[in-house]
Design a protein around this motif. Sequence first.
Motif, PDB file in Angstrom:
ATOM      1  N   LEU A 168     -74.676 -51.735 -38.189  1.00 50.67           N
ATOM      2  CA  LEU A 168     -74.562 -52.775 -37.306  1.00 50.67           C
ATOM      3  C   LEU A 168     -73.186 -52.709 -36.585  1.00 50.67           C
ATOM      4  O   LEU A 168     -73.114 -53.309 -35.289  1.00 50.67           O
ATOM      5  CB  LEU A 168     -74.786 -54.130 -37.927  1.00 50.67           C
ATOM      6  N   MET A 169     -72.043 -52.255 -37.328  1.00 51.20           N
ATOM      7  CA  MET A 169     -70.759 -52.460 -36.687  1.00 51.20           C
ATOM      8  C   MET A 169     -70.943 -51.338 -35.638  1.00 51.20           C
ATOM      9  O   MET A 169     -70.049 -51.559 -34.449  1.00 51.20           O
ATOM     10  CB  MET A 169     -69.775 -52.147 -37.621  1.00 51.20           C
ATOM     11  N   VAL A 170     -71.414 -50.059 -35.516  1.00 51.71           N
ATOM     12  CA  VAL A 170     -71.402 -49.040 -34.743  1.00 51.71           C
ATOM     13  C   VAL A 170     -72.140 -49.653 -33.474  1.00 51.71           C
ATOM     14  O   VAL A 170     -71.921 -49.384 -32.213  1.00 51.71           O
ATOM     15  CB  VAL A 170     -72.099 -47.807 -35.137  1.00 51.71           C
ATOM     16  N   VAL A 171     -73.286 -50.313 -33.858  1.00 54.70           N
ATOM     17  CA  VAL A 171     -74.189 -50.955 -32.457  1.00 54.70           C
ATOM     18  C   VAL A 171     -73.417 -51.991 -31.977  1.00 54.70           C
ATOM     19  O   VAL A 171     -73.204 -52.053 -30.579  1.00 54.70           O
ATOM     20  CB  VAL A 171     -75.535 -51.485 -33.067  1.00 54.70           C
ATOM     21  N   ALA A 172     -72.362 -52.958 -32.689  1.00 56.60           N
ATOM     22  CA  ALA A 172     -71.925 -53.792 -31.978  1.00 56.60           C
ATOM     23  C   ALA A 172     -70.748 -53.206 -31.000  1.00 56.60           C
ATOM     24  O   ALA A 172     -70.302 -53.750 -30.059  1.00 56.60           O
ATOM     25  CB  ALA A 172     -71.101 -54.816 -33.229  1.00 56.60           C
ATOM     26  N   HIS A 173     -70.007 -52.014 -31.669  1.00 52.25           N
ATOM     27  CA  HIS A 173     -69.138 -51.529 -30.978  1.00 52.25           C
ATOM     28  C   HIS A 173     -69.492 -50.852 -29.493  1.00 52.25           C
ATOM     29  O   HIS A 173     -69.026 -50.991 -28.577  1.00 52.25           O
ATOM     30  CB  HIS A 173     -68.430 -50.208 -31.753  1.00 52.25           C
ATOM     31  N   THR A 174     -70.680 -50.357 -29.675  1.00 49.23           N
ATOM     32  CA  THR A 174     -71.453 -49.867 -28.608  1.00 49.23           C
ATOM     33  C   THR A 174     -71.714 -51.040 -27.512  1.00 49.23           C
ATOM     34  O   THR A 174     -71.510 -50.619 -26.164  1.00 49.23           O
ATOM     35  CB  THR A 174     -72.719 -48.956 -28.867  1.00 49.23           C
ATOM     36  N   VAL A 175     -72.117 -52.000 -27.991  1.00 52.51           N
ATOM     37  CA  VAL A 175     -72.496 -53.053 -26.960  1.00 52.51           C
ATOM     38  C   VAL A 175     -71.174 -53.561 -26.713  1.00 52.51           C
ATOM     39  O   VAL A 175     -71.033 -54.034 -25.298  1.00 52.51           O
ATOM     40  CB  VAL A 175     -73.321 -54.058 -27.763  1.00 52.51           C
ATOM     41  N   GLY A 176     -70.235 -53.877 -27.434  1.00 46.51           N
ATOM     42  CA  GLY A 176     -68.906 -54.267 -26.918  1.00 46.51           C
ATOM     43  C   GLY A 176     -68.166 -53.329 -25.664  1.00 46.51           C
ATOM     44  O   GLY A 176     -67.538 -53.987 -25.023  1.00 46.51           O
ATOM     45  N   THR A 177     -68.416 -52.144 -26.067  1.00 43.43           N
ATOM     46  CA  THR A 177     -67.924 -51.162 -25.068  1.00 43.43           C
ATOM     47  C   THR A 177     -68.725 -51.459 -23.689  1.00 43.43           C
ATOM     48  O   THR A 177     -68.014 -51.175 -22.473  1.00 43.43           O
ATOM     49  CB  THR A 177     -68.155 -49.581 -25.375  1.00 43.43           C
ATOM     50  N   THR A 197     -77.643 -56.383 -16.492  1.00 41.42           N
ATOM     51  CA  THR A 197     -76.426 -55.711 -16.084  1.00 41.42           C
ATOM     52  C   THR A 197     -75.766 -54.913 -17.527  1.00 41.42           C
ATOM     53  O   THR A 197     -75.331 -53.932 -17.357  1.00 41.42           O
ATOM     54  CB  THR A 197     -75.648 -56.772 -15.799  1.00 41.42           C
ATOM     55  N   LEU A 198     -76.021 -55.608 -18.830  1.00 43.13           N
ATOM     56  CA  LEU A 198     -75.538 -54.768 -19.891  1.00 43.13           C
ATOM     57  C   LEU A 198     -76.197 -53.667 -20.075  1.00 43.13           C
ATOM     58  O   LEU A 198     -75.652 -52.708 -20.357  1.00 43.13           O
ATOM     59  CB  LEU A 198     -75.521 -56.030 -21.007  1.00 43.13           C
ATOM     60  N   ARG A 199     -77.808 -53.581 -20.177  1.00 44.42           N
ATOM     61  CA  ARG A 199     -78.282 -52.430 -20.271  1.00 44.42           C
ATOM     62  C   ARG A 199     -77.996 -51.267 -19.394  1.00 44.42           C
ATOM     63  O   ARG A 199     -77.842 -50.056 -19.778  1.00 44.42           O
ATOM     64  CB  ARG A 199     -79.864 -52.737 -20.380  1.00 44.42           C
ATOM     65  N   SER A 200     -77.626 -51.489 -18.191  1.00 42.26           N
ATOM     66  CA  SER A 200     -77.299 -50.773 -17.288  1.00 42.26           C
ATOM     67  C   SER A 200     -75.792 -49.939 -17.631  1.00 42.26           C
ATOM     68  O   SER A 200     -75.447 -48.906 -17.000  1.00 42.26           O
ATOM     69  CB  SER A 200     -77.164 -50.824 -15.842  1.00 42.26           C
ATOM     70  N   HIS A 201     -75.236 -50.537 -18.493  1.00 39.87           N
ATOM     71  CA  HIS A 201     -73.852 -50.019 -18.973  1.00 39.87           C
ATOM     72  C   HIS A 201     -73.838 -49.313 -20.494  1.00 39.87           C
ATOM     73  O   HIS A 201     -73.014 -48.731 -20.930  1.00 39.87           O
ATOM     74  CB  HIS A 201     -72.751 -50.980 -18.860  1.00 39.87           C
ATOM     75  N   LEU A 202     -75.176 -49.476 -21.312  1.00 38.67           N
ATOM     76  CA  LEU A 202     -75.204 -48.765 -22.278  1.00 38.67           C
ATOM     77  C   LEU A 202     -75.739 -47.393 -22.447  1.00 38.67           C
ATOM     78  O   LEU A 202     -76.491 -46.948 -21.309  1.00 38.67           O
ATOM     79  CB  LEU A 202     -76.386 -49.713 -23.230  1.00 38.67           C
ATOM     80  N   PRO A 203     -75.289 -46.666 -23.306  1.00 33.28           N
ATOM     81  CA  PRO A 203     -75.910 -45.241 -23.378  1.00 33.28           C
ATOM     82  C   PRO A 203     -77.567 -45.076 -23.472  1.00 33.28           C
ATOM     83  O   PRO A 203     -78.024 -46.196 -24.027  1.00 33.28           O
ATOM     84  CB  PRO A 203     -75.075 -44.687 -24.470  1.00 33.28           C
ATOM     85  N   ALA A 204     -78.111 -44.444 -22.645  1.00 29.43           N
ATOM     86  CA  ALA A 204     -79.450 -44.095 -22.925  1.00 29.43           C
ATOM     87  C   ALA A 204     -80.172 -43.983 -24.257  1.00 29.43           C
ATOM     88  O   ALA A 204     -79.643 -43.361 -24.981  1.00 29.43           O
ATOM     89  CB  ALA A 204     -80.115 -42.951 -21.881  1.00 29.43           C
TER      90      ALA A 204
END
Length: 132
Positions: free
Chosen positions: A60-69, A125-132
């Motif tokens: 969950l923390m890794v996903v939160a980090h990815t989302v935060g980035t 907008t957020l999805r466009s900045h997340l890794p595929a």
Amino acid sequence: MASVFTMIMNGELPGNFVWEDDDCVAILSINPIQTGHTLVVPRAEIDHWLDVPPELAAHLMVVAHTVGTAQMAAFEPSRVGLIIAGLEVPHTHLHVIPMSNMNDLNFANAKASVPPEELAQAAETLRSHLPA
């Protein structure tokens, strides 16, 4: 009875998903404090975050980090805050919130209602900045 998050994951209630994997989802808050306010939620209905197994908590923390980035890139806040509150819904969830000051983490400032198209645009907008 299933939590509101389980109902969203099951498609019984609408949600603006920005992340999905086998263990968790990330959805936009329907009562955001700031644009892009995202909830990282385990698929397992675990009420208290202290009961989350360590391996899942780490994920969950890794996903939160990815989302935060992605939030930093998408919305350009000064910082991204992370809160685990857990009183409003009995299903563990991490609030990942773009912020410019401490008031941006105050739940009293959450919007009571946001037009669906505004949430959909923030999710895109957020999805466009997340890794595929």
